[in-house]
Structure formats: structure tokens, C-alpha cells
Design an enzyme around this catalytic site. Structure first.
Site, PDB file in Angstrom:
ATOM      1  N   HIS A 146       0.808  -1.218   0.000  1.00 38.02           N
ATOM      2  CA  HIS A 146       0.000   0.000   0.000  1.00 38.02           C
ATOM      3  C   HIS A 146       0.847   1.276   0.000  1.00 38.02           C
ATOM      4  CE1 HIS A 146       0.310  -0.257   4.534  1.00 38.02           C
ATOM      5  NE2 HIS A 146       0.433   1.049   4.370  1.00 38.02           N
ATOM      6  N   ASP A 148       0.197  -7.671   1.363  1.00 35.25           N
ATOM      7  CA  ASP A 148       0.535  -6.253   1.530  1.00 35.25           C
ATOM      8  C   ASP A 148       2.044  -6.035   1.598  1.00 35.25           C
ATOM      9  OD1 ASP A 148       0.057  -3.540   1.686  1.00 35.25           O
ATOM     10  OD2 ASP A 148      -0.139  -3.531   3.878  1.00 35.25           O
ATOM     11  N   SER A 167       4.508   2.843   7.713  1.00 37.56           N
ATOM     12  CA  SER A 167       4.254   1.654   6.904  1.00 37.56           C
ATOM     13  C   SER A 167       5.492   1.251   6.124  1.00 37.56           C
ATOM     14  CB  SER A 167       3.120   1.917   5.906  1.00 37.56           C
ATOM     15  OG  SER A 167       1.875   1.710   6.498  1.00 37.56           O
TER      16      SER A 167
END
Length: 405
Positions: A142, A173, A269
Site C-alpha cells: 500500500h 501487503d 508503513s
């Protein structure tokens, strides 16, 4: 996300690489630290059927985290818009105690920071972890999804490089990118996430709010969590730089996630969760919203298996069980099979529509997401025991996972 909608489970079939590193112990708890910077503007909330009310989801991809022993909590992917300034924060100097000696938290941070980078895209940014001296970098899918060829990597010494995508795997992911025209990078030392225990001390390193090289400390709060990502709705408001209003996200479910109370914020992230020896044990991916200090990381053993395939083939092979499931509604928790695919491993093992799956492998099943998340951790060809109830009778079958076509 409609909890009653059929979901087809699939998983990654992986091979490990590298030697198994030594396990790390723990360190004495640090004293008080400065409060975190103000949080970014957050989006409206999208909650699953079991969600705790009032916890917001805010990101290009929304997340809900479902504990195996309880309900879901709202969470958002830790990716963010960029502020103008860049600073580095650090914790004090308690001691990490490992099997091979002692390191201060400052020493561990100093060791790991050169292996963690900031990744900037067209409308968002995140973090990444260096896998090779010549520029291979591991991050979240992402973080790079929808960014095209506009990726820039910023290293700990302040230098920057353009980067291109090597491969992505939305199901886990994870993604691998390559920084151009670089050499001699400090690659991360990979640990063994299977050796983690609740209470182990960890550091999270990344670029929250665009503040590259930020270090926060915490512990492993829980293991084997199931996190469902995606399901953004038409009314979702996105912070500036995160994409257009109303952008929805494809749903995916991640099993075996590490839960930590080390502070993780938008921009973390793809960053590093490391143990007391400075070994990478997880890739930080999500955090609960509205001040609930619950962060989630993808185990490094999953990440290294997926990244090996992305580097060698540009894609990942996923295992296939062959059932659509929904949450059980009776007194017994589990996943109710709504449909079995013809010729699938589930059909070959004798599972049928209406069976209630109560355990898969070593994991008790609390709902459909547990099955989906766990299957994503299995390898093609792996044999897995599935416990189920049919007409009030409990039985166990062995399922051999096939590759999803």
C-alpha cells in the site's frame, strides 16, 4: 465490509532463504519519553460488524484488526502525507539484554537506522527496509500502489535515489522496490519472528509524519492477530496528499500479525520492527486510530518468503483451500462454510457446505477472517489439519494445499 459476504481464501506458498539468526532477549524498560507530535487529520470511519464503535479508519487502504480471541478494532495503514520538516527522535539508554551480551537502546537504533529508508510517492509516503547492498528494498504494497514511476528513496545519510517496483503482492501487503544507481547500502539483519514471545522488547523505526529516522520503543503485545485491510466506503474522507475523496480499497486479510505498543503512525508503513539484537522481526503496517496504541506488523518470516519470490519471479504463488466462509452466528465460534469449490483441496478432504470450521492448523477459528488469514500463511503442498463440526459432531481432516490458479 459485509461480514456475511462469501470470501475465497488464498495464501502465499513460499520458500525461506538465509540462515536462521539467533534469538534476542529483552531490556529494562525506559523512562518517560517526550509526547508524540500531533496526529494527522483522520478520515471518517468504516467498521466491521464486530468493531468497537468510535475507532476511525483513515487511509488510502482502511484496516480493521480482529483479535483471534475477540472482536475487531479500527485501524489505519501507517502511511502519510509529508510535512515540510524532518527530525530524528531517539529513546534514552536502557539496556537490551541478549544471549550474546548487552546493547543500549541507542546502540540498537544506531545499528538499524542506516537500513531503514523513507519512500516518497506522488501523493503519499512511507518507509522501507534495505535487503541488499545494491538497492533492493522491502516495503508495504500500500506504500507503492498507485504511485507509478514517481518513487524516491531517502537514505539515513540524507542522500536520495529514484526507485522502481520489482514486484508487489497485495494479498500479503508486501512489495519490493529497487533504488537506482546505488551500492554499499547497509542491509538489515533478518531475525526469526517464530521466536518472538509476548513481552519481548522491540523498537519501531521509520518515517512517521515524514520525520525520517524516528525510533520508538515498546513490547510485543500479542501474536497471531488477524487484520482485514480494505473496504473503504464512498464517504471516506482522506487527509491531504492521500488520494481523492471517496477512494475505496480492495479488501485483503492478513493472518499471523504481530501486535505491538511501540508507537506507529502514518508514514511508518514498510518500516522496521526490530528485536533486542537489532534484527528485523516485522514490517510495520497498521495502527489503531483515535489514540488507541495498538500497532501491527507483518512477521519477517512471511516477509522474507514473499520477498524472495518477488525478487526471483516478480510475483508470489499462493496456496488454495477452496472454501467461501462467513462468521458463525451460534454459541460455538468458528467459520461456516458457505460453498466448496469443485476439485479443491477442501472437497478432496471431505469438507462440505454447512460445516463449521473451529480450528485450522494450531489456531482456533473465531470467524471467517481467521481462516482466510491463516491460509495465507500456508505453503503450496503443505498438509494442514482442519477441525470442524457437522451435525453436532466434531471431526478432523488433513488438507493438502494446492497452488491457486
Amino acid at each position: 465490509m459485509d461480514a456475511n459476504a462469501p470470501r475465497e481464501d488464498n495464501a502465499g506458498g513460499w520458500t525461506q532463504f538465509g540462515d536462521k539468526p539467533p534469538t534476542a532477549g529483552s531490556f529494562t524498560r525506559p523512562g518517560p519519553v517526550l509526547p508524540p507530535p500531533p496526529p494527522p487529520r483522520r478520515a471518517g470511519f468504516v467498521l466491521s460488524r464486530k468493531a468497537i464503535a468510535g475507532l476511525a479508519l483513515a487511509a488510502v487502504t482502511a484496516l480493521t484488526a480482529a483479535a483471534l480471541g475477540g472482536g475487531a478494532v479500527g485501524a489505519y495503514v501507517a502511511e502519510g502525507a509529508r510535512p515540510a520538516s524532518t527530525v530524528t527522535t531517539n529513546v534514552a539508554s536502557p539496556v537490551f539484554r541478549t544471549a550474546s551480551g548487552q546493547l543500549t537502546v541507542a546502540q540498537v537504533a544506531e545499528k538499524v537506522q542506516p537500513s531503514v529508508v523513507m519512500i516518497q510517492g506522488q501523493n503519499a509516503e512511507g518507509s522501507g527496509v534495505v535487503l541488499s547492498e545494491d538497492g533492493l528494498i522491502l516495503t508495504n504494497n500500500h506504500v507503492v500502489a498507485g504511485q507509478g514511476d514517481q518513487l524516491t528513496v531517502k537514505f539515513s545519510d540524507g542522500k536520495t535515489a529514484k526507485a522502481s517496483v520489482v514486484g508487489t503482492d497485495p494479498a500479503t501487503d508486501l512489495a519490493v522496490i529497487r533504488a537506482a544507481d546505488v551500492s554499499g547500502l547497509a542491509k538489515a539483519t533478518l531475525g526469526d519472528s517464530d521466536q518472538l514471545k509476548v513481552g519481548d522488547d522491540v523498537l519501531a523505526i521509520g518515517s512517521p509524519l515524514g520525520l525520517d529516522g524516528t525510533v520508538t520503543s515498546g513490547i510485543i503485545s500479542a501474536l497471531d492477530r488477524t487484520v482485514t485491510a480494505g473496504g473503504g466506503n464512498q464517504d471516506q474522507q482522506l487527509p491531504p496528499g492521500w488520494g481523492r475523496q471517496g477512494q475505496s480499497a480492495e479488501t485483503t486479510t492478513l493472518g499471523g500479525m504481530i501486535q505491538t505498543d511501540a508507537a506507529i503512525n502514518p508514514g511508518n508503513s514498510g518500516g522496521a520492527l526490530v528485536n533486542a539484537a537489532g534484527e528485523l522481526v516485522g514490517i510495520n503496517s497498521a495502527v489503531a486510530a483515535d489514540g488507541v496504541n495498538l500497532g501491527f506488523a507483518i512477521p519477517v518470516n512471511t516477509a522474507k518468503q514473499v520477498s524472495e519470490q518477488l525478487i526471483s519471479k516478480g510475483k508470489v504463488s499462493h496456496a488454495f483451500l477452496g472454501v467461501s466462509v462467513t462468521d458463525a452466528t451460534g454459541d460455538v465460534p468458528g467459520a461456516l462454510i458457505r460453498q466448496v469449490t469443485a476439485g479443491s483441496p477442501a472437497e478432496k478432504a471431505g469438507l462440505k457446505q454447512g460445516d463449521l470450521i473451529t480450528k485450522i492448523g494450531d489456531t482456533p477459528v473465531q470467524g471467517g477472517d481467521t481462516v482466510v488469514g491463516q491460509v495465507r500463511g500456508f505453503k503450496v503442498g503443505q498438509q494442514v489439519e482442519v477441525t470442524y463440526q457437522r451435525d453436532g459432531k466434531t471431526s478432523t481432516v488433513t488438507v493438502t494445499m494446492q497452488e491457486k490458479k
